[in-house]
Design an enzyme around this catalytic site. Structure first.
Site, mmCIF file in Angstrom:
data_model
loop_
_atom_site.group_PDB
_atom_site.id
_atom_site.type_symbol
_atom_site.label_atom_id
_atom_site.label_comp_id
_atom_site.label_asym_id
_atom_site.label_seq_id
_atom_site.Cartn_x
_atom_site.Cartn_y
_atom_site.Cartn_z
ATOM 1 C CB CYS A 175 -0.841 -0.032 1.181
ATOM 2 S SG CYS A 175 -2.232 -1.276 0.928
ATOM 3 C CG HIS A 217 -1.244 4.704 5.099
ATOM 4 N ND1 HIS A 217 -1.254 4.684 3.832
ATOM 5 C CD2 HIS A 217 -1.379 3.506 5.868
ATOM 6 C CE1 HIS A 217 -1.242 3.130 3.498
ATOM 7 N NE2 HIS A 217 -1.575 2.429 4.620
ATOM 8 C CD GLU A 259 -0.564 7.675 9.428
ATOM 9 O OE1 GLU A 259 -0.296 8.329 8.574
ATOM 10 O OE2 GLU A 259 -1.705 6.824 9.343
ATOM 11 C CE LYS A 301 -5.257 4.506 2.759
ATOM 12 N NZ LYS A 301 -4.352 5.556 2.763
ATOM 13 C CG HIS A 354 -6.397 1.067 1.859
ATOM 14 N ND1 HIS A 354 -5.557 1.726 0.982
ATOM 15 C CD2 HIS A 354 -5.930 0.292 2.721
ATOM 16 C CE1 HIS A 354 -4.397 1.097 1.445
ATOM 17 N NE2 HIS A 354 -4.491 0.550 2.293
ATOM 18 C CG PHE A 412 -0.097 -6.267 4.375
ATOM 19 C CD1 PHE A 412 -0.391 -5.152 5.445
ATOM 20 C CD2 PHE A 412 -1.033 -6.774 3.756
ATOM 21 C CE1 PHE A 412 -1.760 -5.304 5.989
ATOM 22 C CE2 PHE A 412 -2.259 -6.943 4.608
ATOM 23 C CZ PHE A 412 -2.680 -6.190 5.468
#
Length: 409
Positions: free
Chosen positions: A165, A305, A316, A334, A339, A397
Site C-alpha cells: 500500500c 495514511h 501512525e 480514505k 483504501h 504490508f
C-alpha cells in the site's frame, strides 16, 4: 541533503477514483467529506459485500478504444489517469518533450488479479484451450507502465514498483530520483489498483483487516475515529506528471507544487502488523524532511495514511505526535475514497498537491470522536490557509514506510 537533490515540479494531475472520474470531481468529493462506499454486486454473498468502486459511467472502450480489451482493469485506470495528467500539464502550454527523456514509474500490488481469477474459472470450467492468449500480457504487473509508454509514445525508463500500500508513494519517489539524476526531464508516476474481487475481499476479511459495517457502508471507513474497525476496499488510479524545474520553466509552466524530499524505511517487525512504536515510520519522516531541508516545525499539514484500522491508525498517530509536537492539521482521504491499496499513496500525494495549490485541507469523512489521549489536530472540517510545506505518507504490508515532502512553488 545530497548534492544536487533539488526539488522537482508537479505540473499535471490525473485521477480516476471512487470519488470521481477525473481530478476536479475527485477533489470536490474529497473536499466535501463525502464517503463513497456502497454495496458491490460482485461481492454479494461474501463476508464483506461493500467497497469503494469507480462509477459505472467509466467506459474503457469509449475512452481507450479496442486496446482496452487487451488490458486488465488496473491498466485501463492507469492509462486514463496518465492521459489526464498529460492533458492537465499541457493545457495552454505545449510540452514538446524528447520521448527518450521521458519516463514512467507505476506502482501496483495486485496487478491483474481480476484477469487471473476469470481465466482460472475458464480453465476449470472449459479446459486449457479456452484460456485467453491475452491472459499474461493483459495482467502482469508491468503492463500499466508499458501501456502508458505505448499510449504516450514514451521511450525513456519504464518501471513498475510494488511495496504493497506504499507503492504509489514509492513510485513517485523513484520518479524524483530519475529527474534529480538528470536521466529524465519528465516522468509520469503514480499507482493503479483494481482488486475489488470476491477473493480479495474474502482474503482481507480473513486477515481481520476489513470493516464489517455492512449495515451502514458509507460510514464504515473512519480514519482516526475511536470506533474504527477496519478499512474499506477501494480501486482507482492517480498519476502525477513531474518535471525538472528548468524544464517546467523553459516551457513557461508554473507548478502546482514542488516535490522537495522523500524517504523510505522498513519496519522489519511483522508481515502485516505495523511496528506499534513506529520507529521506521519516524525515521522515514525525519529523513524525508532532511532530504527537503525542512525542519519539522515548518510542516503545515500532514496527509496521513490512516486506513481506519485500530492498530495502524494508533501507531501512525503516535509517530506524528512525536515528530510534529506543534500539531499541524492532519487529514485522511480514505474516509471518503476507501483504501485504494497500491494506488492510495499516489491519490493522497495528488490531493496534497491540490491542498497546497488551493490553500485548503479536506476534512476526514466519518470522523466523530478520537482515541482517548490522542492530541492530533485532525481536520474534521475543511481548513483554509497557506500551506508552505506538507507531508504525505504511506505504509504497506511487509513493513514498508514511504514519505513525500511537498512545498509551495
Amino acid at each position: 541533503m545530497r548534492a544536487g537533490a533539488e526539488p522537482v515540479a508537479v505540473t499535471g494531475l490525473g485521477m480516476l477514483t471512487p470519488a470521481g472520474l477525473d481530478t476536479a470531481a475527485t477533489w470536490e468529493t474529497v473536499l466535501a467529506g463525502t464517503a463513497c462506499a456502497r454495496p458491490v454486486p460482485a461481492l454479494a454473498g461474501g463476508p464483506v459485500d461493500f467497497a469503494c468502486t469507480i462509477a459505472d459511467a467509466f467506459d474503457p472502450l469509449a475512452l481507450l478504444g479496442p486496446a482496452a480489451r487487451r488490458m486488465d482493469r488496473f491498466t485501463q485506470l492507469a492509462v486514463v489517469a496518465a492521459r489526464q495528467a498529460v492533458a492537465d500539464a499541457t493545457t495552454d502550454v505545449p510540452m514538446g518533450w524528447d520521448p527518450q527523456r521521458v519516463g514512467v514509474v507505476l506502482g501496483t500490488g495486485f496487478a491483474g488479479i481480476s484477469t487471473w481469477e476469470s481465466q482460472r474459472m475458464r480453465l476449470h470450467a472449459d479446459g486449457p484451450q479456452f484460456v485467453s492468449p491475452l491472459a499474461v500480457p493483459s495482467s502482469i504487473a508491468n503492463m500499466a507502465a508499458a501501456h502508458i509508454s505505448l499510449d504516450q509514445r514514451i521511450h525513456g525508463p519504464s518501471h513498475t514498483v510494488s511495496t504493497a500500500c506504499a507503492s504509489g508513494t514509492t513510485a513517485i519517489a523513484t520518479a524524483v530520483e530519475l529527474l534529480r539524476s538528470g536521466r529524465c526531464d519528465v516522468v509520469l508516476a503514480g499507482g493503479a489498483e483494481a482488486a475489488v474481487t470476491a477473493l480479495t475481499a474474502a482474503a482481507f476479511h480473513r486477515l481481520g483487516a476489513l470493516s464489517t459495517r455492512g449495515q451502514d457502508p458509507e460510514r464504515a471507513s473512519r480514519p482516526f475515529d475511536r470506533d474504527r474497525d477496519g478499512f474499506v476496499l477501494g480501486e482507482g488510479a492517480a498519476v502525477l506528471l513531474m518535471e525538472t524545474l528548468p524544464h517546467a520553466r523553459c516551457r513557461g509552466r508554473r507548478p502546482y507544487a514542488l516535490l522537495a524530499g522523500h524517504a523510505s524505511a522498513t519496519d522489519a517487525h511483522h508481515l502485516t502488523n505495523p511496528d506499534p512504536h513506529g520507529r521506521a515510520a519516524e525515521h522515514a519522516l525525519r529523513t524525508a524532511l532532511a532530504d527537503a531541508r525542512i525542519e519539522p516545525h515548518q510542516v503545515a499539514h500532514v496527509n496521513a495514511h490512516a486506513t481506519s484500522t485500530p492498530q495502524g491508525d494508533a501507531a501512525e498517530a503516535a509517530t506524528l505526535g512525536r515528530v510534529f509536537p506543534h500539531a499541524p492539521p492532519v487529514t485522511a482521504v480514505k474516509g471518503a475514497t476507501g483504501h485504494l491499496l497500491a494506488a492510495a499513496g499516489a491519490l493522497e500525494a495528488a490531493v496534497t498537491v491540490l491542498s497546497i495549490h488551493h490553500g485548503l485541507i479536506p476534512p476526514i469523512a466519518n470522523w466523530q470522536q478520537g482515541d482517548p489521549g490522542s492530541d492530533l489536530n485532525l481536520a474534521v472540517n475543511p481548513v483554509k490557509g497557506p500551506l508552505p510545506v506538507a507531508v504525505s505518507e504511506s505504509f504497506g504490508f511487509g513493513g514498508h514506510n514511504a514519505v513525500l515532502v511537498l512545498t509551495q512553488p
